[in-house]
Design a protein around this motif. Structure first.
Motif, PDB file in Angstrom:
ATOM      1  N   TYR A  91       0.831  -1.210   0.000  1.00 10.43           N
ATOM      2  CA  TYR A  91       0.000   0.000   0.000  1.00 10.43           C
ATOM      3  C   TYR A  91       0.866   1.260   0.000  1.00 10.43           C
ATOM      4  O   TYR A  91       0.569   2.232  -0.705  1.00 10.43           O
ATOM      5  N   ARG A  92       1.921   1.252   0.792  1.00 12.00           N
ATOM      6  CA  ARG A  92       2.799   2.421   0.818  1.00 12.00           C
ATOM      7  C   ARG A  92       3.459   2.640  -0.545  1.00 12.00           C
ATOM      8  O   ARG A  92       3.650   3.779  -0.978  1.00 12.00           O
ATOM      9  N   SER A  93       3.812   1.545  -1.198  1.00 12.05           N
ATOM     10  CA  SER A  93       4.404   1.660  -2.525  1.00 12.05           C
ATOM     11  C   SER A  93       3.409   2.252  -3.517  1.00 12.05           C
ATOM     12  O   SER A  93       3.765   3.123  -4.326  1.00 12.05           O
ATOM     13  N   LEU A  94       2.153   1.813  -3.473  1.00  6.09           N
ATOM     14  CA  LEU A  94       1.133   2.367  -4.363  1.00  6.09           C
ATOM     15  C   LEU A  94       0.916   3.855  -4.100  1.00  6.09           C
ATOM     16  O   LEU A  94       0.776   4.649  -5.039  1.00  6.09           O
ATOM     17  N   ILE A  95       0.890   4.220  -2.826  1.00  5.07           N
ATOM     18  CA  ILE A  95       0.695   5.633  -2.496  1.00  5.07           C
ATOM     19  C   ILE A  95       1.884   6.454  -2.977  1.00  5.07           C
ATOM     20  O   ILE A  95       1.718   7.519  -3.587  1.00  5.07           O
ATOM     21  N   ARG A  96       3.085   5.974  -2.720  1.00 10.06           N
ATOM     22  CA  ARG A  96       4.292   6.727  -3.093  1.00 10.06           C
ATOM     23  C   ARG A  96       4.408   6.882  -4.604  1.00 10.06           C
ATOM     24  O   ARG A  96       4.755   7.967  -5.096  1.00 10.06           O
ATOM     25  N   ARG A  97       4.095   5.816  -5.344  1.00  7.63           N
ATOM     26  CA  ARG A  97       4.332   5.834  -6.784  1.00  7.63           C
ATOM     27  C   ARG A  97       3.167   6.414  -7.585  1.00  7.63           C
ATOM     28  O   ARG A  97       3.393   7.083  -8.604  1.00  7.63           O
ATOM     29  N   HIS A  98       1.928   6.173  -7.130  1.00  6.87           N
ATOM     30  CA  HIS A  98       0.801   6.498  -7.989  1.00  6.87           C
ATOM     31  C   HIS A  98      -0.221   7.464  -7.385  1.00  6.87           C
ATOM     32  O   HIS A  98      -0.957   8.111  -8.140  1.00  6.87           O
ATOM     33  N   LEU A  99      -0.289   7.568  -6.067  1.00  6.38           N
ATOM     34  CA  LEU A  99      -1.292   8.429  -5.445  1.00  6.38           C
ATOM     35  C   LEU A  99      -0.723   9.768  -4.997  1.00  6.38           C
ATOM     36  O   LEU A  99      -1.264  10.831  -5.320  1.00  6.38           O
TER      37      LEU A  99
END
Length: 357
Positions: A91-99
């Motif tokens: 989830y942190r990776s998705l937030i950092r990269r895309h959100l």
């Protein structure tokens, strides 16, 4: 007079958009931070504001709606009661990269459907895969659901784009038995049994790398899954399977017994709790080391399936069982080869590498 509103009012701005104004509990007149293109939408939001103000004296936290999305998202992950370490990392990776790049500095109260639609379109235009965009959208929707239903920082969830959270993955290649064994022959000796057992027992990467000698019953040809290795910051960590249904016993065909026995005699650690699959230093294998260690790209090209991927988890039901596995019908011969009875097949999702004859 019947249409008069006592809680708040709606007015049209010079821009043509509709704005909501209402009074807080202490009598201060405030403007709702979001404006709307259609009056009907503003009316609906105002009605929801009024409803919430009348439920147990609950009033919207206007200050809370100004919290930045990046700040709220990090708190959401830290305070989520059921997130496992690996899931939190994803989830942190998705937030950092895309959100965060587009939405991180936007206040919760400023997030509307148009902003979400623009963010999503931007990801697709930038070349982000449709699958990754869908995953990011679902995470955004879950975070904002909490802001609506639990923290009451915003009135409505702006993630209302139909179908945006659905994944439409392309059909994955399915190997024949001949292709599978041709692929195994191209693997380094240490990896042959790993590939066979992972395929026929349909094991996730973390599950197969956590197996010990105690988990294998060669006489009954079963493997017991009771834990998995999770990748966390700093290394690997043992944990339970992904869900309660993940604790299971799976059978495998007799045809892979000789290779599995040879692997146990040659490469596995000693003792009942010794890991079955380890590297040259006696440590569990890391997923990121697989492709270069076995020459995966060259091997899949040699067997004529250049887009074949080693899945980190079972990706789909066995297609032959999905067609024939209804009550009162016998399992497909392919399923019998895989060592699964009808009840087991119905309960387990199979790997995309189902062997077809």
């Amino acid at each position: 007079m019947a249409n008069r509103r006592y809680f708040g009012s709606i007015r049209r701005r010079e821009s043509g958009r509709w704005q909501i104004r209402y009074r807080t509990r202490d009598g201060v007149r405030v403007a709702w931070p979001e404006t709307y293109a259609r009056r009907a939408e503003a009316v609906r939001v105002l009605a929801e504001l009024e409803r919430q103000s009348q439920v147990a004296g609950n009033w919207l936290d206007v200050a809370g709606s100004k919290v930045l999305f990046a700040v709220y998202a990090e708190e959401w992950i830290n305070q989520h009661p059921r997130l496992r370490p690996r899931t939190a990392d994803v989830y942190r990776s998705l937030i950092r990269r895309h959100l965060a790049p587009a939405l991180g500095q936007v206040a919760l109260g400023q997030l509307d459907t148009a902003t979400v639609r623009e963010w999503r379109a931007g990801l697709l235009e930038a070349g982000v895969s449709a699958t990754m965009v869908a995953k990011s959208y679902r995470l955004l929707r879950a975070i904002l659901n909490t802001a609506v239903t639990e923290d009451e920082l915003i009135i409505v969830n702006p993630c209302r784009i139909k179908g945006a959270g659905e994944e439409r993955a392309t059909e994955r290649p399915v190997l024949t038995l001949d292709q599978l064994y041709a692929l195994v022959d191209l693997m380094p000796d240490r990896w042959k049994a790993f590939l066979l057992l992972k395929t026929f027992a349909s094991l996730r990467w973390g599950e197969i790398t956590a197996l010990t000698r105690n988990d294998l019953d060669l006489e009954r040809r079963t493997v017991r899954i009771r834990r998995q290795l999770l990748r966390v910051p700093g290394g690997l960590q043992l944990g339970p399977p992904k869900s309660r249904a993940g604790i299971r016993t799976v059978s495998f065909p007799a045809g892979i017994l000789p290779e599995l026995q040879r692997h146990l005699d040659t490469y596995s650690l000693d003792g009942p709790d010794g890991l079955v699959f380890v590297n040259e230093h006696g440590q569990p294998w890391h997923r990121g080391n697989f492709n270069p260690a076995v020459g995966w790209r060259q091997a899949r090209e040699q067997i004529g399936v250049p887009k074949l991927h080693l899945l980190s988890r079972p990706g789909a039901q066995c297609r032959c069982c999905h067609r024939s596995g209804s009550p009162g019908r016998s399992p497909n011969p392919s399923c019998q080869f895989l060592g699964n009875g009808l009840s087991t097949v119905a309960a387990l999702r199979r790997d995309s590498w189902v062997a077809r004859e």
